[in-house]
Design a protein around this motif. Structure first.
Motif, short mmCIF file in Angstrom:
data_model
loop_
_atom_site.label_atom_id
_atom_site.label_comp_id
_atom_site.label_asym_id
_atom_site.label_seq_id
_atom_site.Cartn_x
_atom_site.Cartn_y
_atom_site.Cartn_z
N LEU A 147 0.82 -1.21 0.00
CA LEU A 147 0.00 0.00 0.00
C LEU A 147 0.86 1.26 0.00
O LEU A 147 0.56 2.23 -0.71
N MET A 148 1.93 1.25 0.79
CA MET A 148 2.79 2.42 0.86
C MET A 148 3.52 2.66 -0.46
O MET A 148 3.72 3.81 -0.87
N CYS A 164 -2.01 1.73 12.18
CA CYS A 164 -1.11 2.80 11.74
C CYS A 164 0.36 2.45 11.96
O CYS A 164 1.24 3.05 11.30
N ILE A 165 0.66 1.52 12.86
CA ILE A 165 2.05 1.23 13.22
C ILE A 165 2.86 0.71 12.03
O ILE A 165 3.91 1.29 11.71
N PRO A 166 2.44 -0.38 11.34
CA PRO A 166 3.26 -0.83 10.21
C PRO A 166 3.38 0.23 9.11
O PRO A 166 4.43 0.36 8.49
N LEU A 167 2.33 1.02 8.89
CA LEU A 167 2.37 2.07 7.88
C LEU A 167 3.40 3.14 8.24
O LEU A 167 4.18 3.59 7.39
N CYS A 168 3.42 3.53 9.52
CA CYS A 168 4.36 4.57 9.96
C CYS A 168 5.80 4.05 9.97
O CYS A 168 6.74 4.79 9.64
N LEU A 173 11.14 4.10 7.23
CA LEU A 173 12.18 3.40 6.48
C LEU A 173 12.32 3.97 5.07
O LEU A 173 13.43 4.06 4.54
N PHE A 174 11.20 4.36 4.47
CA PHE A 174 11.25 5.00 3.15
C PHE A 174 12.04 6.30 3.22
O PHE A 174 12.77 6.65 2.28
#
Length: 233
Positions: A147-148, A164-168, A173-174
């Motif tokens: 998704l990111m 929200c944790i894995p997305l953040c 990392l990005f």
């Protein structure tokens, strides 16, 4: 004998080169992480785009109601296109988000093609065993990564749901590897009066959020890097 020594020195040199390379890589990575942490929270530079691709993380248990209340006071033309994300088992949050956007449909800043509503796998359901949650956590992380990569948001708005944790983490990392710079804005739930939620605590301790907001002064006293903004509800 000479040949044996040459072979020995060659192996030592090879090991030294690998060690030096790994050490250099670690140093570069640490420097980059520190640089990202230093830059986090700084305003967008002059000349930045007038609108930002925005990822909005919704959650059950009042999180969605608070998020939509927050969105209602923002200049929505600055946050477009908008991507709403909720957990795979949370259909109600996306329904509320659609209703909210429908209420803005008469405003010129809102276009149907600038809105997307999607769902993300949960790392762990309520009551799920920790053994089986290992697989679901891996699956959720891979899904979050996909998704990111697809959305590549410039702004991430979240207020506590565990999704929200894995997305953040992926967004951070990005930043480190230079794929995309996403500014993370976290607003702790008004229900959190004396201590942060687990999501908030993780983002605060790991310094993942660019701006961290709380709605009670005692929380700001306890977590000095947070910004007290008063009750938003």
């Amino acid at each position: 004998m000479e040949e044996h020594h040459c072979c020995f020195y060659s192996k030592m040199l090879s090991r030294f080169s690998i060690s030096s390379f790994m050490l250099s890589l670690v140093i570069v990575l640490v420097v980059r992480v520190l640089y990202v942490m230093y830059q986090c929270g700084k305003p967008f530079p002059k000349g930045a785009s007038r609108s930002f691709t925005t990822l909005i993380v919704l959650g059950s248990g009042g999180h969605t109601a608070e998020m939509l209340s927050l969105l209602s006071v923002l200049r929505m033309d600055r946050f477009t296109p908008r991507f709403y994300i909720a957990a795979a088992t949370d259909n109600m949050s996306l329904h509320k988000a659609r209703s909210f956007e429908d209420s803005l449909a008469d405003k010129p800043a809102v276009k149907e093609d600038s809105l997307q509503f999607t769902q993300i796998y949960r790392s762990r359901e309520v009551g799920q065993s920790y053994v089986t949650s290992v697989w679901t956590t891996i699956l959720a992380t891979v899904h979050a990564l996909w998704l990111m990569i697809r959305i590549r948001p410039q702004v991430i708005l979240c207020n506590g749901p565990g999704t929200c944790i894995p997305l953040c983490v992926i967004a951070f990392l990005f930043k480190v590897v230079g794929i995309r710079w996403s500014s993370i804005f976290y607003v702790e739930s008004v229900a959190r009066v004396k201590k942060l939620s687990l999501s908030g605590l993780l983002l605060y301790r790991l310094r993942l959020a660019d701006q961290f907001f709380v709605q009670w002064p005692q929380l700001q006293n306890k977590y000095p890097r947070a910004h007290y903004v008063g009750c938003l509800m």
